[in-house]
Design a protein around this motif. Sequence first.
Motif, mmCIF file in Angstrom:
data_model
loop_
_atom_site.group_PDB
_atom_site.id
_atom_site.type_symbol
_atom_site.label_atom_id
_atom_site.label_comp_id
_atom_site.label_asym_id
_atom_site.label_seq_id
_atom_site.Cartn_x
_atom_site.Cartn_y
_atom_site.Cartn_z
ATOM 1 N N LEU A 159 0.887 -1.341 0.094
ATOM 2 C CA LEU A 159 -0.090 -0.137 0.059
ATOM 3 C C LEU A 159 0.945 1.342 0.024
ATOM 4 O O LEU A 159 2.047 1.342 0.523
ATOM 5 N N GLN A 160 0.441 2.377 -0.582
ATOM 6 C CA GLN A 160 1.100 3.584 -0.626
ATOM 7 C C GLN A 160 0.507 4.635 0.181
ATOM 8 O O GLN A 160 0.086 5.569 -0.250
ATOM 9 N N TRP A 201 -7.259 2.573 16.117
ATOM 10 C CA TRP A 201 -6.783 2.169 14.590
ATOM 11 C C TRP A 201 -5.771 2.836 13.972
ATOM 12 O O TRP A 201 -5.597 4.141 14.044
ATOM 13 N N ASP A 202 -4.873 2.051 13.333
ATOM 14 C CA ASP A 202 -3.628 2.549 12.565
ATOM 15 C C ASP A 202 -3.972 1.904 11.231
ATOM 16 O O ASP A 202 -4.499 1.031 11.003
ATOM 17 N N LEU A 203 -2.975 2.578 10.287
ATOM 18 C CA LEU A 203 -2.882 1.979 9.073
ATOM 19 C C LEU A 203 -2.505 0.486 8.912
ATOM 20 O O LEU A 203 -1.636 -0.031 10.075
ATOM 21 N N PRO A 204 -2.739 -0.017 8.024
ATOM 22 C CA PRO A 204 -2.560 -1.896 8.138
ATOM 23 C C PRO A 204 -0.984 -2.079 8.023
ATOM 24 O O PRO A 204 -0.410 -1.359 7.413
ATOM 25 N N ASP A 205 -0.830 -3.264 8.738
ATOM 26 C CA ASP A 205 0.834 -3.567 8.675
ATOM 27 C C ASP A 205 0.739 -5.041 8.251
ATOM 28 O O ASP A 205 1.798 -5.540 8.449
ATOM 29 N N ASP A 206 -0.220 -5.487 7.460
ATOM 30 C CA ASP A 206 -0.223 -6.834 7.388
ATOM 31 C C ASP A 206 -0.536 -7.090 5.559
ATOM 32 O O ASP A 206 -0.894 -8.108 5.161
ATOM 33 N N ALA A 207 -0.176 -6.117 4.885
ATOM 34 C CA ALA A 207 -0.620 -6.026 3.659
ATOM 35 C C ALA A 207 0.494 -6.485 2.624
ATOM 36 O O ALA A 207 0.245 -6.667 1.279
ATOM 37 N N PHE A 245 -3.703 -8.854 5.133
ATOM 38 C CA PHE A 245 -4.639 -8.487 4.596
ATOM 39 C C PHE A 245 -5.377 -8.859 3.533
ATOM 40 O O PHE A 245 -6.757 -8.639 3.547
ATOM 41 N N PHE A 246 -4.735 -9.627 2.464
ATOM 42 C CA PHE A 246 -5.533 -9.924 1.197
ATOM 43 C C PHE A 246 -5.791 -11.313 1.476
ATOM 44 O O PHE A 246 -6.379 -11.886 0.215
ATOM 45 N N GLY A 247 -5.287 -11.933 2.290
ATOM 46 C CA GLY A 247 -5.524 -13.469 2.213
ATOM 47 C C GLY A 247 -7.007 -13.991 2.478
ATOM 48 O O GLY A 247 -7.821 -13.024 2.712
#
Length: 198
Positions: A2-3, A25-31, A43-45
Motif C-alpha cells: 500500500l502507498q 486504529w492505525d494503517l494496516p501492517d499486514d498487506a 490483509f489480502f488473504g
Amino acid sequence: MLQCYDKYMRTDFKEAATKAGYSEWDLPDDAGRYNNVPTETGFFGSNGTYLTEKGKFFLNWYCSKLLLHGDQILDEASKAFLGCKVKLSAKASLHPPGNSLVAGIHWWYKDASHAAELTAGFYNLDDRDGYRPIARMLSRHYGTFNFTCLEMRNSEHPAYAKSGPQELVQQVLSVCWKENIDVAGENALARYDGYAYN
C-alpha cells in the motif's frame, strides 16, 4: 504494498479513524510487500483484514484519496484550459490533460481480494464496483475514461496470476456507458499482431 505510509497520510488516516470513533486504529501492517501474492498476507488473504470493519474503513479512506486527488487535478486543469477546446482524460495518477490512461490492473482480478487493484487505490471487489466512482468523478469534468489492456486475453496469462483482463475491460466499459462518458483505450503492451488487434 500500500502507498500511504508517509507522515501526512498517517496523520490523515488517524484523524479520519478518530473522527469515526476508532482512535485505536492505525494503517494496516499486514498487506505485504511488492512481490507477495495475496495468500502470503494477512490483509489480502482468505478471510483477510480487507473483509473486516477496519479493513473496509481503511479501503474507503485509501481509495477516496485517489478520487479526491483526481477531482482536484481535473478542477485545476479545467480552470487552466477554460475556453479552450481540450478534452481531459484520466491516468492512473489522474494527471491530465493529454491522452493518458487509467491502468488496467488485471492481475489478481479473479482472486476474491482483487489485491492489485486495492493496492493501487481501486476499491473493486466482486460485490463492489471500484470503477464507477472514478467514472462519476470524470463525468463531473466531462472527461474521457482512457483505459488500458484492451489487447489482452485471459488465456495469455498464467493461471496462478488469476488475471482477468477481459472481464476487467468489460466492467470498465459497462461502468462508463452507465455514467454516459466517453471511453478510449490503449494497449498495455506494444503488440502488432491481428489477434491482439481484434
